[in-house]
Write a protein that holds these residues in place. Structure first.
Motif, PDB file in Angstrom:
ATOM      1  N   LYS A 106      -3.128 -10.549  -3.117  1.00  0.00           N
ATOM      2  CA  LYS A 106      -3.168 -10.651  -4.568  1.00  0.00           C
ATOM      3  C   LYS A 106      -4.541 -10.348  -5.143  1.00  0.00           C
ATOM      4  O   LYS A 106      -4.684  -9.582  -6.098  1.00  0.00           O
ATOM      5  CB  LYS A 106      -2.782 -12.106  -4.936  1.00  0.00           C
ATOM      6  CG  LYS A 106      -1.913 -12.193  -6.149  1.00  0.00           C
ATOM      7  CD  LYS A 106      -1.403 -13.621  -6.326  1.00  0.00           C
ATOM      8  CE  LYS A 106      -1.051 -13.795  -7.774  1.00  0.00           C
ATOM      9  NZ  LYS A 106       0.296 -14.233  -8.030  1.00  0.00           N
ATOM     10  N   PRO A 124       5.312  -4.982 -11.180  1.00  0.00           N
ATOM     11  CA  PRO A 124       5.657  -3.631 -10.725  1.00  0.00           C
ATOM     12  C   PRO A 124       6.641  -2.945 -11.674  1.00  0.00           C
ATOM     13  O   PRO A 124       7.456  -3.603 -12.305  1.00  0.00           O
ATOM     14  CB  PRO A 124       6.312  -3.878  -9.360  1.00  0.00           C
ATOM     15  CG  PRO A 124       6.838  -5.268  -9.434  1.00  0.00           C
ATOM     16  CD  PRO A 124       5.892  -6.024 -10.334  1.00  0.00           C
ATOM     17  N   ASN A 145       4.364   2.379  -8.645  1.00  0.00           N
ATOM     18  CA  ASN A 145       3.744   1.117  -9.076  1.00  0.00           C
ATOM     19  C   ASN A 145       2.218   1.196  -9.133  1.00  0.00           C
ATOM     20  O   ASN A 145       1.587   0.315  -9.716  1.00  0.00           O
ATOM     21  CB  ASN A 145       4.166  -0.019  -8.146  1.00  0.00           C
ATOM     22  CG  ASN A 145       5.634  -0.396  -8.368  1.00  0.00           C
ATOM     23  OD1 ASN A 145       6.177  -0.131  -9.446  1.00  0.00           O
ATOM     24  ND2 ASN A 145       6.258  -0.985  -7.358  1.00  0.00           N
ATOM     25  N   ARG A 146       1.627   2.234  -8.533  1.00  0.00           N
ATOM     26  CA  ARG A 146       0.155   2.378  -8.569  1.00  0.00           C
ATOM     27  C   ARG A 146      -0.218   3.121  -9.836  1.00  0.00           C
ATOM     28  O   ARG A 146      -0.330   4.341  -9.844  1.00  0.00           O
ATOM     29  CB  ARG A 146      -0.294   3.180  -7.338  1.00  0.00           C
ATOM     30  CG  ARG A 146       0.036   2.498  -6.027  1.00  0.00           C
ATOM     31  CD  ARG A 146      -0.690   3.131  -4.878  1.00  0.00           C
ATOM     32  NE  ARG A 146      -0.200   4.453  -4.515  1.00  0.00           N
ATOM     33  CZ  ARG A 146       0.696   4.676  -3.552  1.00  0.00           C
ATOM     34  NH1 ARG A 146       1.211   3.672  -2.870  1.00  0.00           N
ATOM     35  NH2 ARG A 146       1.066   5.900  -3.272  1.00  0.00           N
ATOM     36  N   ASP A 181       7.327  -7.354  -0.615  1.00  0.00           N
ATOM     37  CA  ASP A 181       5.878  -7.407  -0.444  1.00  0.00           C
ATOM     38  C   ASP A 181       5.446  -6.359   0.590  1.00  0.00           C
ATOM     39  O   ASP A 181       6.226  -5.987   1.472  1.00  0.00           O
ATOM     40  CB  ASP A 181       5.470  -8.821  -0.007  1.00  0.00           C
ATOM     41  CG  ASP A 181       3.996  -9.084  -0.294  1.00  0.00           C
ATOM     42  OD1 ASP A 181       3.414  -8.347  -1.129  1.00  0.00           O
ATOM     43  OD2 ASP A 181       3.439 -10.009   0.316  1.00  0.00           O
ATOM     44  N   HIS A 192      -2.254  -1.600 -12.725  1.00  0.00           N
ATOM     45  CA  HIS A 192      -1.252  -2.174 -11.812  1.00  0.00           C
ATOM     46  C   HIS A 192      -1.435  -1.579 -10.414  1.00  0.00           C
ATOM     47  O   HIS A 192      -1.979  -0.496 -10.248  1.00  0.00           O
ATOM     48  CB  HIS A 192       0.168  -1.811 -12.274  1.00  0.00           C
ATOM     49  CG  HIS A 192       0.507  -2.291 -13.645  1.00  0.00           C
ATOM     50  ND1 HIS A 192       1.066  -3.516 -13.891  1.00  0.00           N
ATOM     51  CD2 HIS A 192       0.362  -1.701 -14.857  1.00  0.00           C
ATOM     52  CE1 HIS A 192       1.271  -3.656 -15.198  1.00  0.00           C
ATOM     53  NE2 HIS A 192       0.845  -2.565 -15.813  1.00  0.00           N
ATOM     54  N   THR A 193      -0.896  -2.298  -9.434  1.00  0.00           N
ATOM     55  CA  THR A 193      -0.900  -1.786  -8.059  1.00  0.00           C
ATOM     56  C   THR A 193       0.493  -1.932  -7.467  1.00  0.00           C
ATOM     57  O   THR A 193       1.372  -2.577  -8.052  1.00  0.00           O
ATOM     58  CB  THR A 193      -1.854  -2.594  -7.155  1.00  0.00           C
ATOM     59  OG1 THR A 193      -1.320  -3.930  -7.040  1.00  0.00           O
ATOM     60  CG2 THR A 193      -3.261  -2.663  -7.736  1.00  0.00           C
ATOM     61  N   ASP A 194       0.680  -1.322  -6.273  1.00  0.00           N
ATOM     62  CA  ASP A 194       1.897  -1.647  -5.524  1.00  0.00           C
ATOM     63  C   ASP A 194       1.643  -2.940  -4.751  1.00  0.00           C
ATOM     64  O   ASP A 194       0.630  -3.617  -4.982  1.00  0.00           O
ATOM     65  CB  ASP A 194       2.335  -0.461  -4.645  1.00  0.00           C
ATOM     66  CG  ASP A 194       1.289  -0.088  -3.608  1.00  0.00           C
ATOM     67  OD1 ASP A 194       0.441  -0.939  -3.267  1.00  0.00           O
ATOM     68  OD2 ASP A 194       1.327   1.059  -3.129  1.00  0.00           O
ATOM     69  N   THR A 195       2.526  -3.300  -3.849  1.00  0.00           N
ATOM     70  CA  THR A 195       2.419  -4.638  -3.243  1.00  0.00           C
ATOM     71  C   THR A 195       1.680  -4.653  -1.904  1.00  0.00           C
ATOM     72  O   THR A 195       1.674  -5.667  -1.209  1.00  0.00           O
ATOM     73  CB  THR A 195       3.816  -5.261  -3.063  1.00  0.00           C
ATOM     74  OG1 THR A 195       4.601  -4.398  -2.224  1.00  0.00           O
ATOM     75  CG2 THR A 195       4.506  -5.454  -4.402  1.00  0.00           C
ATOM     76  N   LYS A 230      -0.619  -6.877  -8.509  1.00  0.00           N
ATOM     77  CA  LYS A 230       0.694  -6.524  -7.948  1.00  0.00           C
ATOM     78  C   LYS A 230       1.837  -7.283  -8.634  1.00  0.00           C
ATOM     79  O   LYS A 230       2.993  -7.185  -8.214  1.00  0.00           O
ATOM     80  CB  LYS A 230       0.687  -6.785  -6.430  1.00  0.00           C
ATOM     81  CG  LYS A 230       0.491  -8.257  -6.063  1.00  0.00           C
ATOM     82  CD  LYS A 230       0.044  -8.428  -4.614  1.00  0.00           C
ATOM     83  CE  LYS A 230       1.245  -8.514  -3.693  1.00  0.00           C
ATOM     84  NZ  LYS A 230       0.835  -8.851  -2.292  1.00  0.00           N
ATOM     85  N   ASN A 267      -5.583  -6.733  -4.921  1.00  0.00           N
ATOM     86  CA  ASN A 267      -4.852  -5.891  -5.870  1.00  0.00           C
ATOM     87  C   ASN A 267      -5.268  -6.131  -7.316  1.00  0.00           C
ATOM     88  O   ASN A 267      -5.264  -5.205  -8.132  1.00  0.00           O
ATOM     89  CB  ASN A 267      -3.353  -6.093  -5.700  1.00  0.00           C
ATOM     90  CG  ASN A 267      -2.831  -5.279  -4.533  1.00  0.00           C
ATOM     91  OD1 ASN A 267      -3.054  -4.073  -4.482  1.00  0.00           O
ATOM     92  ND2 ASN A 267      -2.173  -5.927  -3.586  1.00  0.00           N
TER      93      ASN A 267
END
Lengths: 205, 154
Positions: free
Chosen positions: A146, A184, A197-198, A190, A139-142, A181, A149
């Protein structure tokens, strides 16, 4: 009404399937016992027989139901009674899946030092529980678009899987997916950098 | 001519019979985690020996012999197990949190079963139900065991 009909059918089926009872013995009963979970928490169960409900809400509390009757009064099973009733089934009950979350710095696919130190715990759990399925989800942050990520979270998941395999985990049991992303842990707007979230979530089941 | 006819009949029969059950990741409702002694999964009328890692499908019947036990994890992270001489059927299993669809119906006809609830128990406890020949059991997030046909105290 439909349910009552179903119950009657069940009872009839049961009557046909059961061996002929010896006249002296009282009819067998189904016994339900409520137990705490592995965290020591006890929920509750609702047992219904012949249209009457009985709620169990205390650990070790049990209720017996005979054919066509309402559940009896709740009683508490001793440890030895519980072992005699359901010992083998309880021993065969798999532990709930274990989850490990590993964190990353912004834009990176290298684990934070803190998270790296916990890889061994995950590898040990996988070894202890083997055979298991392991899912490794990146997962990634925002921050960023898209596509970027998606690629970044895939790289993160692959890097965790590689480290786990270096710890002796068979790559064949690991399923790697990338959520980018879209999923989360902590909902944000965004383009918000959010360390929580990372992450890569490793679930052992 | 006759052979063609037989071939045609066989083809027709094959096209009418349901497709063979196959376990793909999508329709699996869970996976066998542990087993001992005589323990089988009855699928499509056939006894398949239970093995760790084996995918379970809706409609499967889990069955154990006198020395058997079987443990499985369902897709909502709940655990279910059977003791010796036990039999249960997974009649319904639905777990699509994104669509808000949940369902669990297990029918235990013989022996002992233990259950540790998972996400369905958390997100939609009302949609989980266990049936014995004489009772139904609903859950509110919990671990419990049930034995069918326990001899009554004399």
């Amino acid at each position: 009404m439909k349910r009552a009909y179903g119950l009657v059918m069940l009872l009839l089926l049961c009557a046909c399937a059961a061996p002929p009872p010896r006249p002296a013995a009282p009819p067998p009963r189904d016994v339900v016992v409520l137990l705490p979970d592995d965290q020591g928490k006890t929920g509750s169960v609702v047992v219904t027989g012949a249209g009457t409900e009985r709620v169990l809400s205390k650990p070790g509390q049990a209720v017996a139901v005979s054919k066509g009757s309402a559940p009896g009064d709740p009683f508490v099973l001793s440890d030895s009674e519980l072992a005699a009733m359901a010992g083998p089934a309880l021993r065969a009950l798999p532990p709930p899946p274990a989850q490990f979350i590993f964190y990353f710095n912004l834009g990176e696919s290298e684990l934070t030092d803190e998270s790296r130190a916990r890889l061994r715990d995950a590898a040990r759990t996988i070894r202890e529980r083997f055979p298991v399925d392991v899912s490794v989800v990146g997962h990634t942050d925002t921050v960023g678009d898209k596509r970027y990520n998606y690629q970044l979270s895939l790289k993160r998941a692959r890097s965790v899987a590689a480290l786990l395999s270096a710890e002796g985990v068979d790559p064949a049991i690991m399923e790697i997916t990338s959520h980018g992303k879209d999923n989360p842990l902590v909902p944000t707007g965004d383009q918000v950098p959010e360390p929580r979230n990372r992450r890569v979530e490793v679930t052992v089941r | 001519m006759r052979r063609t006819l037989i071939a045609a009949i066989l083809l027709l029969a094959a096209s009418l019979s349901p497709p063979p059950p196959c376990a793909s990741a999508d329709d699996a409702v869970g996976v066998v985690r542990s087993r001992s002694g005589e323990s089988v999964v009855v699928r499509g009328g056939k006894d398949l020996p239970a093995t760790p890692g084996m995918k379970l499908l809706q409609g499967d019947i889990l069955s154990t012999g006198p020395d058997g036990s079987l443990g499985a994890i369902l897709r909502d992270n709940s655990s279910i197990s059977l003791g010796p001489d036990s039999r249960l059927a997974i009649r319904d299993f639905r777990f699509s949190p994104a669509e808000g669809k949940f369902g669990l119906l297990v029918r235990i006809s013989r022996g002992t079963m233990a259950y540790l609830s998972g996400l369905i128990g958390k997100l939609s406890p009302d949609s989980a139900r266990f049936e014995t020949p004489v009772a139904t059991i609903g859950i509110r997030g919990t671990r419990f065991a049930v034995k069918v046909g326990e001899p009554a105290p004399q």
